[in-house]
Design a protein around this motif. Structure first.
Motif: not given
Length: 329
Positions: A191-194, A197
């Motif tokens: 996941c790019p943000e986390k 994920a």
């Protein structure tokens, strides 16, 4: 300690006594360590040579034994000495731990939980909302049964076990200490943000009747629907069963073996110690996976697989023979 005559033992085994009929037996022991008045077992011809130096008074033996019991000793001849051993051990088994209270005062039981007749619950157990515990079940101290679980009749759960929410265990099961039933499956995606994920695991675990699960083993809940353990399965200590795996009836998994997610086992599959099975594969009825093997693809019914990566047994043995010859040239 119980004392039983050889005839009382044979009343259960239904075998044939050869030798001294007047012996009194104080307990069972393995052949090398047995003392006078103890009973032992000879389940294979390779152990016949040990009998001459054994101090045991009686041996339960297969009908094809080729030696005599000797002076003041006896054999009980049966069709299957290994099965008879389980009967003898049951005769001499000590009583289980004592419950002074059917439900210990320190147990926490939610007001909406249902507890069956004759069930015993030990100290510091927790039984959550809407959990249903059947008749004559036993929860030893420090067992946790979370919300909406069901535990069948005559099932025994040993100390330290955690059964997570919405999981179901059948009748006549044994769950050994510190097992975990229904932990989250191992599901993550990049996941790019986390970075990673977590994938929610919203399923549960369903365990059939007469299942035994060893100490410190883990059965993960399904990502969807259920992880399923079929009737009569026997699972050793330190075994990992991944999310959404499905085991048929009467499978055996030895210690330190593991199923990745969504593995399907047929009926009567045997998995040796430290074997590992890749996710999303199917193993047919009656297949055998040798100890330490790594299975990366489907296995047909009744096949025996060996090695890492696992191949059919005949192929593996040929490969090992070639390697052995290469190493000696």
């Amino acid at each position: 300690m119980k004392n039983l005559s050889i005839e009382e033992i044979n009343d259960v085994l239904k075998g044939t006594i050869i030798g001294n009929l007047n012996l009194i037996i104080t307990g069972p022991e393995q052949i090398e360590q047995a003392k006078e008045k103890e009973i032992t077992f000879i389940g294979h011809k390779k152990y016949e040579k040990i009998w001459a130096n054994s101090n045991a008074s009686v041996a339960v033996v297969n009908e094809d034994i080729s030696i005599e019991p000797g002076i003041n000793k006896a054999f009980i001849k049966v069709k299957n000495a290994d099965l008879a051993m389980s009967q003898v051990l049951e005769m001499f088994a000590p009583a289980p731990p004592i419950f002074h209270h059917d439900i210990h005062p320190t147990a926490t039981i939610d007001s909406n939980a249902s507890i069956g007749k004759g069930t015993k619950i030990g100290a510091n157990c927790y039984v959550g909302p809407n959990a249903v515990i059947g008749d004559n079940a036993i929860l030893y101290p420090n067992v946790t049964i979370l919300d909406e679980c069901t535990i069948g009749n005559y099932t025994t759960i040993w100390s330290g076990t955690v059964v997570r929410e919405r999981c179901h265990i059948g009748n006549h099961c044994i769950i050994h200490p510190n097992a975990t039933i229904g932990a989250d499956g191992f599901g993550f995606r990049a996941c790019p943000e986390k970075g990673l994920a977590k994938i929610p695991q919203i399923g549960n675990v369903r365990i059939g009747d007469y299942v035994e699960i060893g100490a410190n083993s883990c059965v993960d809940r399904g990502k969807f629907s259920s992880t399923i353990i079929g009737d009569g399965c026997k699972i050793d200590n330190l075994v990992q069963i991944g999310h959404n795996s499905k085991m048929g009836k009467f499978c055996i998994m030895s210690g330190n073996s593991g199923l990745a997610g969504s593995v399907t086992l047929g009926n009567g599959v045997i998995i040796g110690g430290s074997a590992s099975l890749k996710d999303h594969i199917t193993v047919g009825d009656g297949a055998i996976i040798g100890a330490g093997s790594g299975v990366t693809g489907d296995v047909a019914a009744k096949k025996t697989m060996l090695g890492y990566p696992a191949v059919e047994a005949r192929t593996a043995l040929k490969q090992w023979a070639i390697l052995k010859r290469m190493a000696t040239t």
